[in-house]
Design a protein around this motif. Sequence first.
Motif, PDB file in Angstrom:
ATOM      1  N   LYS A 171      89.622 -46.058-130.607  1.00 12.44           N
ATOM      2  CA  LYS A 171      90.443 -45.351-130.066  1.00 12.44           C
ATOM      3  C   LYS A 171      89.887 -44.746-128.578  1.00 12.44           C
ATOM      4  O   LYS A 171      90.664 -44.701-127.583  1.00 12.44           O
ATOM      5  N   TRP A 174      90.628 -47.350-126.006  1.00 16.03           N
ATOM      6  CA  TRP A 174      91.942 -47.360-125.387  1.00 16.03           C
ATOM      7  C   TRP A 174      92.317 -46.179-124.859  1.00 16.03           C
ATOM      8  O   TRP A 174      93.298 -46.078-123.571  1.00 16.03           O
ATOM      9  N   ASP A 175      91.902 -45.084-125.208  1.00 13.91           N
ATOM     10  CA  ASP A 175      92.400 -43.870-124.316  1.00 13.91           C
ATOM     11  C   ASP A 175      91.790 -43.841-122.887  1.00 13.91           C
ATOM     12  O   ASP A 175      92.327 -43.617-121.917  1.00 13.91           O
ATOM     13  N   LYS A 178      93.889 -46.005-120.587  1.00  9.91           N
ATOM     14  CA  LYS A 178      94.985 -45.280-120.250  1.00  9.91           C
ATOM     15  C   LYS A 178      94.707 -44.226-119.118  1.00  9.91           C
ATOM     16  O   LYS A 178      95.502 -44.112-118.126  1.00  9.91           O
ATOM     17  N   GLU A 179      93.549 -43.536-119.219  1.00 12.11           N
ATOM     18  CA  GLU A 179      93.117 -42.649-118.266  1.00 12.11           C
ATOM     19  C   GLU A 179      92.402 -43.297-117.072  1.00 12.11           C
ATOM     20  O   GLU A 179      92.606 -42.389-115.935  1.00 12.11           O
TER      21      GLU A 179
END
Length: 336
Positions: A171, A174-175, A178-179
């Motif tokens: 996770k 994936w975070d 996005k950031e």
Amino acid sequence: MAVLVTGASGFIALHVINLLLSQNYKVIGTVRSQAKADKVIRQFNNPNLSFEIISDITKLDAFDETLKKHGKEIDNVIHMASPLPEEGNTDFENHYLLPAVNGTKSILSAIKKFAPRSVKHVVMTSSIAAIINVNDFSVVTTEKDWNPITWEQAKTSSFMCYLGSKTYSEKAAWDFLKENKDEVDFKFTAVNPAMVFGRQMFDEDVKDTLNVSCEFVNKILCLPPTEKLSQDYAMSYVHVDDVALAHVKAIQEDKFDGKRLLLSAGTYSDQLIANSINKQFPQIKGTIPPAVEDCKQLDIRYDSAVTQKLLGIEWKSFDASVYDIVHQALKRRGKL
């Protein structure tokens, strides 16, 4: 150009490196000690393989020097380094959960700092542990599903902390994407294998006790013929060759960008392992638990059809997966 492979001395990693070297990639591996680097260099004896020593991947700048040094030549990264639970160590949060998450953050952060445009693909070795439903193991899951385990649940046992470490480290990746979508160019793929069966890359690494996944097969060889084995679901398996291939395909084809690859060839039980061994190695019948002809049939717990189609392969069979472990083990024990 080169492929950076973190955690390069692990069971799966050695098979990935072997496949990369066979395709003439230059490989830069990271390991935690010079002794591990020296051993793997000796085993492969290939000038295209070199190592960097990173003793502590939990530091958020752990990979900075490696990417600073090699950033211009590295165009692919395969992140495989992750802590495994050790017997007797019950500080699950500080020794396993946080290191797994921080290891992922540190490699991605280093790429962002020193090779945000030159690295083209990043592949992360996650696990089926990040997909299973920890609250209901009977649910059929796919690569779209996430383990709903909480951080507090992950701190309760060695098993739960492993599930949590894989879930939260993936996770974190994936975070990060996005950031930082406007600051890095690389394509990202997560590889989520089930229990990985298959031969050790090198015969010298075949010991009385094997790595966690292969030991599920190896342990049957040590049981007396009077032992009654469970016919209930144990876990799902996949052959290490298929796992290595998935990693390498993911750095070669952009179609894997943004994908989670669920690698699961089928389910097994202890009794099904024994059945396979008895069938393929008749010379040891009578020395291990016997085959059971009317063995319970197990339901599919993980649907990997989408991943299999995307990879364009047929999973190696259960018998082949068991054979490769047992053949090596029996050879070491002088029974072949």
